[in-house]
Design a protein around this motif. Sequence first.
Motif, PDB file in Angstrom:
ATOM      1  N   ASP A   6     -77.180 -49.383  48.798  1.00 31.18           N
ATOM      2  CA  ASP A   6     -78.637 -49.262  48.689  1.00 31.18           C
ATOM      3  C   ASP A   6     -79.038 -48.005  47.925  1.00 31.18           C
ATOM      4  OD1 ASP A   6     -79.023 -51.634  50.063  1.00 31.18           O
ATOM      5  OD2 ASP A   6     -79.256 -50.639  52.014  1.00 31.18           O
ATOM      6  N   ASP A   7     -78.326 -46.932  48.159  1.00 31.64           N
ATOM      7  CA  ASP A   7     -78.627 -45.684  47.455  1.00 31.64           C
ATOM      8  C   ASP A   7     -78.325 -45.818  45.959  1.00 31.64           C
ATOM      9  OD1 ASP A   7     -79.425 -44.495  49.805  1.00 31.64           O
ATOM     10  OD2 ASP A   7     -77.503 -43.478  50.157  1.00 31.64           O
ATOM     11  N   ILE A   8     -77.258 -46.490  45.639  1.00 26.65           N
ATOM     12  CA  ILE A   8     -76.894 -46.692  44.224  1.00 26.65           C
ATOM     13  C   ILE A   8     -77.988 -47.495  43.520  1.00 26.65           C
ATOM     14  CG2 ILE A   8     -75.269 -47.829  42.662  1.00 26.65           C
ATOM     15  CD1 ILE A   8     -73.051 -47.123  44.638  1.00 26.65           C
ATOM     16  N   ILE A   9     -78.439 -48.569  44.156  1.00 21.29           N
ATOM     17  CA  ILE A   9     -79.493 -49.409  43.561  1.00 21.29           C
ATOM     18  C   ILE A   9     -80.787 -48.609  43.416  1.00 21.29           C
ATOM     19  CG2 ILE A   9     -80.946 -51.454  43.897  1.00 21.29           C
ATOM     20  CD1 ILE A   9     -78.123 -52.172  43.124  1.00 21.29           C
ATOM     21  N   THR A  10     -81.184 -47.901  44.448  1.00 19.93           N
ATOM     22  CA  THR A  10     -82.425 -47.127  44.428  1.00 19.93           C
ATOM     23  C   THR A  10     -82.380 -46.054  43.339  1.00 19.93           C
ATOM     24  OG1 THR A  10     -82.713 -47.488  46.800  1.00 19.93           O
ATOM     25  CG2 THR A  10     -83.990 -45.714  45.805  1.00 19.93           C
ATOM     26  N   CYS A  11     -81.304 -45.316  43.305  1.00 15.93           N
ATOM     27  CA  CYS A  11     -81.177 -44.246  42.305  1.00 15.93           C
ATOM     28  C   CYS A  11     -81.108 -44.807  40.886  1.00 15.93           C
ATOM     29  CB  CYS A  11     -79.939 -43.392  42.591  1.00 15.93           C
ATOM     30  SG  CYS A  11     -80.116 -42.374  44.065  1.00 15.93           S
ATOM     31  N   SER A  12     -80.397 -45.911  40.714  1.00 13.94           N
ATOM     32  CA  SER A  12     -80.288 -46.497  39.371  1.00 13.94           C
ATOM     33  C   SER A  12     -81.631 -47.048  38.910  1.00 13.94           C
ATOM     34  CB  SER A  12     -79.208 -47.572  39.325  1.00 13.94           C
ATOM     35  OG  SER A  12     -79.555 -48.665  40.138  1.00 13.94           O
ATOM     36  N   TYR A  13     -82.408 -47.595  39.844  1.00 10.35           N
ATOM     37  CA  TYR A  13     -83.738 -48.087  39.478  1.00 10.35           C
ATOM     38  C   TYR A  13     -84.612 -46.929  39.010  1.00 10.35           C
ATOM     39  CZ  TYR A  13     -88.156 -50.592  39.538  1.00 10.35           C
ATOM     40  OH  TYR A  13     -89.341 -51.154  39.174  1.00 10.35           O
ATOM     41  N   LYS A  14     -84.616 -45.860  39.766  1.00 12.06           N
ATOM     42  CA  LYS A  14     -85.437 -44.699  39.401  1.00 12.06           C
ATOM     43  C   LYS A  14     -84.995 -44.095  38.070  1.00 12.06           C
ATOM     44  CE  LYS A  14     -86.553 -43.310  44.125  1.00 12.06           C
ATOM     45  NZ  LYS A  14     -86.271 -42.347  45.199  1.00 12.06           N
ATOM     46  N   GLU A  15     -83.688 -44.039  37.858  1.00  7.66           N
ATOM     47  CA  GLU A  15     -83.161 -43.377  36.674  1.00  7.66           C
ATOM     48  C   GLU A  15     -83.214 -44.248  35.422  1.00  7.66           C
ATOM     49  OE1 GLU A  15     -79.086 -41.062  35.286  1.00  7.66           O
ATOM     50  OE2 GLU A  15     -79.384 -41.611  37.377  1.00  7.66           O
ATOM     51  N   TYR A  16     -82.973 -45.550  35.567  1.00  8.53           N
ATOM     52  CA  TYR A  16     -82.778 -46.390  34.383  1.00  8.53           C
ATOM     53  C   TYR A  16     -83.865 -47.429  34.134  1.00  8.53           C
ATOM     54  CZ  TYR A  16     -78.092 -44.438  34.450  1.00  8.53           C
ATOM     55  OH  TYR A  16     -77.036 -43.589  34.450  1.00  8.53           O
ATOM     56  N   HIS A  17     -84.788 -47.600  35.052  1.00 12.06           N
ATOM     57  CA  HIS A  17     -85.789 -48.657  34.869  1.00 12.06           C
ATOM     58  C   HIS A  17     -86.544 -48.512  33.549  1.00 12.06           C
ATOM     59  CE1 HIS A  17     -89.759 -50.630  35.270  1.00 12.06           C
ATOM     60  NE2 HIS A  17     -88.997 -51.621  35.690  1.00 12.06           N
ATOM     61  N   GLN A  18     -87.067 -47.346  33.280  1.00 14.19           N
ATOM     62  CA  GLN A  18     -87.855 -47.149  32.052  1.00 14.19           C
ATOM     63  C   GLN A  18     -86.981 -47.308  30.809  1.00 14.19           C
ATOM     64  OE1 GLN A  18     -91.284 -46.797  32.114  1.00 14.19           O
ATOM     65  NE2 GLN A  18     -91.041 -47.235  29.944  1.00 14.19           N
ATOM     66  N   ILE A  19     -85.758 -46.863  30.869  1.00 12.90           N
ATOM     67  CA  ILE A  19     -84.840 -46.985  29.729  1.00 12.90           C
ATOM     68  C   ILE A  19     -84.534 -48.465  29.463  1.00 12.90           C
ATOM     69  CG2 ILE A  19     -82.517 -46.436  28.901  1.00 12.90           C
ATOM     70  CD1 ILE A  19     -82.741 -43.851  30.652  1.00 12.90           C
ATOM     71  N   ILE A  20     -84.263 -49.208  30.520  1.00 14.58           N
ATOM     72  CA  ILE A  20     -83.992 -50.644  30.396  1.00 14.58           C
ATOM     73  C   ILE A  20     -85.236 -51.371  29.863  1.00 14.58           C
ATOM     74  CG2 ILE A  20     -83.491 -52.766  31.704  1.00 14.58           C
ATOM     75  CD1 ILE A  20     -81.020 -51.040  31.379  1.00 14.58           C
ATOM     76  N   LEU A  21     -86.394 -51.024  30.398  1.00 15.96           N
ATOM     77  CA  LEU A  21     -87.648 -51.639  29.941  1.00 15.96           C
ATOM     78  C   LEU A  21     -87.872 -51.369  28.458  1.00 15.96           C
ATOM     79  CD1 LEU A  21     -90.291 -53.151  30.499  1.00 15.96           C
ATOM     80  CD2 LEU A  21     -91.278 -50.970  31.226  1.00 15.96           C
ATOM     81  N   ASN A  22     -87.659 -50.151  28.019  1.00 16.32           N
ATOM     82  CA  ASN A  22     -87.821 -49.817  26.594  1.00 16.32           C
ATOM     83  C   ASN A  22     -86.833 -50.594  25.726  1.00 16.32           C
ATOM     84  OD1 ASN A  22     -89.861 -48.040  27.259  1.00 16.32           O
ATOM     85  ND2 ASN A  22     -88.550 -46.228  27.170  1.00 16.32           N
ATOM     86  N   TYR A  23     -85.599 -50.704  26.188  1.00 23.93           N
ATOM     87  CA  TYR A  23     -84.573 -51.447  25.461  1.00 23.93           C
ATOM     88  C   TYR A  23     -84.992 -52.915  25.288  1.00 23.93           C
ATOM     89  CZ  TYR A  23     -80.240 -54.098  24.846  1.00 23.93           C
ATOM     90  OH  TYR A  23     -79.296 -54.981  24.410  1.00 23.93           O
ATOM     91  N   ILE A  24     -85.439 -53.533  26.374  1.00 24.39           N
ATOM     92  CA  ILE A  24     -85.829 -54.943  26.324  1.00 24.39           C
ATOM     93  C   ILE A  24     -87.088 -55.114  25.473  1.00 24.39           C
ATOM     94  CG2 ILE A  24     -86.628 -56.908  27.696  1.00 24.39           C
ATOM     95  CD1 ILE A  24     -84.784 -55.876  29.959  1.00 24.39           C
ATOM     96  N   THR A  25     -88.062 -54.235  25.638  1.00 26.78           N
ATOM     97  CA  THR A  25     -89.294 -54.319  24.858  1.00 26.78           C
ATOM     98  C   THR A  25     -88.993 -54.210  23.362  1.00 26.78           C
ATOM     99  OG1 THR A  25     -90.552 -53.343  26.666  1.00 26.78           O
ATOM    100  CG2 THR A  25     -91.586 -53.324  24.517  1.00 26.78           C
TER     101      THR A  25
END
Length: 168
Positions: A6-25
């Motif tokens: 759960d900590d891995i998922i939570t931390c990865s979401y906080k850290e990489y969500h915007q980067i992933i969103l920018n990549y997909i956009t």
Amino acid sequence: MANTFDDIITCSYKEYHQIILNYITYRITHRCEAEDLAQDVFVRLLDYKQMLRPDTVKYFLFTIARNIVTDYLRRYYKKQEVNNYIYDMIPSFTNETEEKIIADDLCKTEQRILAAFPVQRRTVYALSRYEEKDTEEIANMLNLSQRTVDYHLFLGRRDMRRYMKNCI
């Protein structure tokens, strides 16, 4: 990063969500669709909980994002291809009855507008439009100069266009 799943998922979401969103956009150029696909990346990440470690989560995210974008683009272009095929191959049918009714309405409207014209302009317009006479013939028939006939035709056509444009 923490070690629990759960900590891995939570931390990865906080850290990489915007980067992933920018990549997909960047790849698909549709912001709303990209936001949905970015969420799908993190949902799919949940399928890999046995394999996730803090040092591998980033690679999983970008691999999942790349695969989701590829699938999305494949579906998008396939849909475009099908739509183009349907549009190009199926003959367009028209409702002849509806077209006839519209044409009749336009003719009646034209007659009503024509009735409001001054007598000489109405006569010149009618001879040109319905009897297909040219300006020289109309001038000879009505004992008018050709320039007068041209002027009446100009005014009649202009007024008719203006009125029809407002109707349509």
